[in-house]
Design an enzyme around this catalytic site. Sequence first.
Site, PDB file in Angstrom:
ATOM      1  N   ARG A 136      53.138  15.285  83.929  1.00  0.00           N
ATOM      2  CA  ARG A 136      51.746  15.230  83.494  1.00  0.00           C
ATOM      3  C   ARG A 136      51.350  16.330  82.509  1.00  0.00           C
ATOM      4  O   ARG A 136      50.620  16.065  81.549  1.00  0.00           O
ATOM      5  CB  ARG A 136      50.809  15.244  84.705  1.00  0.00           C
ATOM      6  CG  ARG A 136      50.924  14.032  85.628  1.00  0.00           C
ATOM      7  CD  ARG A 136      51.326  12.782  84.917  1.00  0.00           C
ATOM      8  NE  ARG A 136      51.230  11.585  85.741  1.00  0.00           N
ATOM      9  CZ  ARG A 136      51.982  10.519  85.553  1.00  0.00           C
ATOM     10  NH1 ARG A 136      52.907  10.508  84.594  1.00  0.00           N
ATOM     11  NH2 ARG A 136      51.840   9.453  86.311  1.00  0.00           N
TER      12      ARG A 136
ATOM     13  N   ASP B 118      46.827  12.774  89.771  1.00  0.00           N
ATOM     14  CA  ASP B 118      47.039  12.766  88.323  1.00  0.00           C
ATOM     15  C   ASP B 118      45.789  13.112  87.530  1.00  0.00           C
ATOM     16  O   ASP B 118      45.862  13.744  86.477  1.00  0.00           O
ATOM     17  CB  ASP B 118      47.586  11.411  87.877  1.00  0.00           C
ATOM     18  CG  ASP B 118      49.074  11.269  88.137  1.00  0.00           C
ATOM     19  OD1 ASP B 118      49.726  12.311  88.371  1.00  0.00           O
ATOM     20  OD2 ASP B 118      49.588  10.137  88.107  1.00  0.00           O
TER      21      ASP B 118
END
Length: 411
Positions: free
Chosen positions: A95, A124
Amino acid sequence: MAKQKIVLAYSGGLDTSVILAWLKEHYDAEIIAFTADIGQKDELEGLEEKALRTGASKVYIDDLREEFARDFIFPMFQAGALYEGQYLLGTSIARPLIAKRMVEIARAEGATAIAHGATGKGNDQVRFELGVAALAPELEVIAPWRLEEFRAEFPGRAEMIAYAEQHGIPVQATAQKPYSTDRNLLHISFESGILEDPWFDAGNSENKDMFVLTVAPEDAPDKPEYVELEFEQGQCVGLNGERMQPLEVMEKLNELGGRHGIGRVDMVENRFVGMKSRGVYETPGGTILFAAHRRMESLTMDREVMLLRDSLIPRYSSIVYNGFWFAPERLALQALVTESQKNVTGTVRVKLYKGNVVAAGVKSPVSLYNPNIATMEADPTQAYNQSDAHGFIRLNALRLRVASGVGQNAE
């Protein structure tokens, strides 16, 4: 007046395809779709055409695999990161790289916002947005799943599928895979759907088709395979005598590990946002690399340095898991890790067999292991005098004898 530009993290799945069209409609904006090639393989096929047909004004599909391996996976493995004793952080570590590239594209295109399809319950959203906050705090972040108007319009997948059909969005959404997946160079994850029941056995014979990177351990070859990994300062630089770049190392280890059913993990983990979730992971190459690196350290790393670094593994792992890759505390810890790896150099041999990575030998030109000192036979170096152990033990036992006396007096 020029339209606002929004850079969208785009996967081509149902969610981000609908979000692309929805953003364009509700924000009257120009949507730039961005997909990071971090090892998804065939999942990237046809993405550019699909994004343009859905309404994107421009599409970036950037090959970030080498950068991912070199600047994210390898430094994390030097730190020995393992979240809650099991998870090798395959999704977590991807990420910050995606966020970094989104920021670069936004600045190059003159965009004022970035958008993502992460839900309001997951990790996320935090990882993407903390990365953007650290690198480009001036950018607005749009998270449709946290907007009431978006959730009202799409309370479930049926509504999203209907919206896609009405808007001519080419998506494939079926019940053949009743779970969600996320794949990259380090791993593939499976969660939600049928996996939300922690009693459900994801590894039984009826679910073999779910796994992508690994064969079932019971179906792996009956003959073990040996692999030699060469390390320099904690980085794997070659396999079986052949020098390799980080990307090549990961791809080859994934192939080897997958063939022998290595790297499956099924766990219930603690999300940063406060809830527990069940995840199933395949990390074949990473599992081999992790075991071999640890073995290399056992021969070459000073005891107290190892104890210090190991004491920080839970903290480092949480930092990565929670999305603080670009935070000053991670950078400070990474400097300590880099220092600890200066002598982690040599060759490790492992045996791969039916889901297991078995130690099969280690050697190093800077080994701290001296067989002449460690031997149970006569020590030719006279570096260790066994008589000295008497005083060593007596001094270390002093506090125990004092505490014992206090306890007896109390009785």
